[in-house]
Scaffold this motif. Sequence first.
Motif, PDB file in Angstrom:
ATOM      1  N   ASP A  30       0.830  -1.204   0.000  1.00 27.80           N
ATOM      2  CA  ASP A  30       0.000   0.000   0.000  1.00 27.80           C
ATOM      3  C   ASP A  30       0.868   1.260   0.000  1.00 27.80           C
ATOM      4  O   ASP A  30       0.449   2.300  -0.520  1.00 27.80           O
ATOM      5  CB  ASP A  30      -0.945  -0.015   1.217  1.00 27.80           C
ATOM      6  CG  ASP A  30      -2.094   0.974   1.084  1.00 27.80           C
ATOM      7  OD1 ASP A  30      -2.559   1.217  -0.043  1.00 27.80           O
ATOM      8  OD2 ASP A  30      -2.544   1.498   2.123  1.00 27.80           O
ATOM      9  N   ASP A  35      -1.568   4.727   0.771  1.00 29.34           N
ATOM     10  CA  ASP A  35      -1.155   5.519   1.930  1.00 29.34           C
ATOM     11  C   ASP A  35      -0.589   4.664   3.052  1.00 29.34           C
ATOM     12  O   ASP A  35      -0.629   5.056   4.214  1.00 29.34           O
ATOM     13  CB  ASP A  35      -2.336   6.359   2.434  1.00 29.34           C
ATOM     14  CG  ASP A  35      -3.529   5.492   2.786  1.00 29.34           C
ATOM     15  OD1 ASP A  35      -3.479   4.268   2.496  1.00 29.34           O
ATOM     16  OD2 ASP A  35      -4.504   6.005   3.352  1.00 29.34           O
ATOM     17  N   ASP A  37      -1.347   1.902   4.713  1.00 31.23           N
ATOM     18  CA  ASP A  37      -2.090   1.484   5.909  1.00 31.23           C
ATOM     19  C   ASP A  37      -2.895   0.185   5.709  1.00 31.23           C
ATOM     20  O   ASP A  37      -3.621  -0.209   6.637  1.00 31.23           O
ATOM     21  CB  ASP A  37      -3.026   2.603   6.397  1.00 31.23           C
ATOM     22  CG  ASP A  37      -4.124   2.947   5.389  1.00 31.23           C
ATOM     23  OD1 ASP A  37      -4.143   2.343   4.298  1.00 31.23           O
ATOM     24  OD2 ASP A  37      -4.959   3.825   5.702  1.00 31.23           O
ATOM     25  N   HIS A  38      -2.803  -0.458   4.571  1.00 33.90           N
ATOM     26  CA  HIS A  38      -3.694  -1.608   4.365  1.00 33.90           C
ATOM     27  C   HIS A  38      -3.426  -2.736   5.365  1.00 33.90           C
ATOM     28  O   HIS A  38      -4.369  -3.337   5.889  1.00 33.90           O
ATOM     29  CB  HIS A  38      -3.615  -2.131   2.932  1.00 33.90           C
ATOM     30  CG  HIS A  38      -4.644  -3.181   2.644  1.00 33.90           C
ATOM     31  ND1 HIS A  38      -5.998  -2.935   2.764  1.00 33.90           N
ATOM     32  CD2 HIS A  38      -4.546  -4.490   2.292  1.00 33.90           C
ATOM     33  CE1 HIS A  38      -6.678  -4.039   2.488  1.00 33.90           C
ATOM     34  NE2 HIS A  38      -5.821  -4.990   2.203  1.00 33.90           N
ATOM     35  N   ARG A 179      -7.439   4.997  -3.860  1.00 31.38           N
ATOM     36  CA  ARG A 179      -6.321   5.944  -3.790  1.00 31.38           C
ATOM     37  C   ARG A 179      -5.284   5.728  -4.879  1.00 31.38           C
ATOM     38  O   ARG A 179      -4.668   6.692  -5.343  1.00 31.38           O
ATOM     39  CB  ARG A 179      -5.577   5.753  -2.455  1.00 31.38           C
ATOM     40  CG  ARG A 179      -6.241   6.400  -1.312  1.00 31.38           C
ATOM     41  CD  ARG A 179      -5.438   6.133  -0.024  1.00 31.38           C
ATOM     42  NE  ARG A 179      -6.258   6.438   1.111  1.00 31.38           N
ATOM     43  CZ  ARG A 179      -6.443   7.666   1.571  1.00 31.38           C
ATOM     44  NH1 ARG A 179      -5.830   8.688   1.010  1.00 31.38           N
ATOM     45  NH2 ARG A 179      -7.234   7.872   2.593  1.00 31.38           N
TER      46      ARG A 179
HETATM   47 MG    MG Z   1      -4.469   2.529   2.264  1.00 31.34          MG
END
Ligand code: MG
Length: 228
Positions: A30, A35, A37-38, A179
Amino acid sequence: MTDTAADVSRWIHAFQAEIAEHRVRLTELDAAIGDADHGTNMDRGMRAVVAKLDDAGVGVDIGSLFKTVGMTLVSSVGGASGPLYGTLFLRMATAAAGLTELNGDGWASAWDAGVAGVQARGKAEIGDKTMVDALVPASAAFAAAVGRGGSSAEAWHAAAVAARAGVKSTVPMVARKGRASYLGERSAGHQDPGATSTYLLIECGAEVLGGVARADRERGTATESVST
Ligand code: MG
Ligand code: ADP
């Protein structure tokens, strides 16, 4: 194949352990196109899910179990993946409402409903570089195997092979949803994190519910390994 709520719960627990094991890798994937955070999102969500199941007890109704999983994911995971995974399990819950056992047709219906929910919510199609690229072929392969009269092992094996191919197919894609789509062409050349976690979900099903050892699947396919 007939699975009870206790079997389904074993699958969910196995997925939680798998996500915890691959948390850093999922976050690295990710970081490249999103970003970063996955892995932490999914790890937080699945820890909350197993805590809830361990507290509330699993019960016998598979629909209720899926509902608990879905609602807990929606409320504990921020970002795109929380509502999408939440919807997957909430739709599976509706398909399995009141059932104490899931047979092949029951699983195929639950997957079909879950996948339709994810697509209705996220509007992603195959080729958009999302979890849909693993989910849709896996669900289709599962249903096709059941339709041929295949065993649980055959259906889960087929689903896992399809999910594996699906996640690999995301690497060259240019993202059109989520995203990663902000990156445009620069998203190409990276494996999608959400497709990767979906692949892990199906791998866990193959192992825990299909009884298919991972090494057997690796030998059965000529594909290179998926990066997790
Ligand atoms: Mg993410
Ligand atoms: P966020 O993108 O909000 O940070 P996560 O990082 O947890 O959320 O999840 C990202 C993953 O969510 C992507 O890799 C992709 O697979 C999936 N995703 C994003 N948008 C969609 C969508 N519209 N439909 C299906 N999956 C999506």
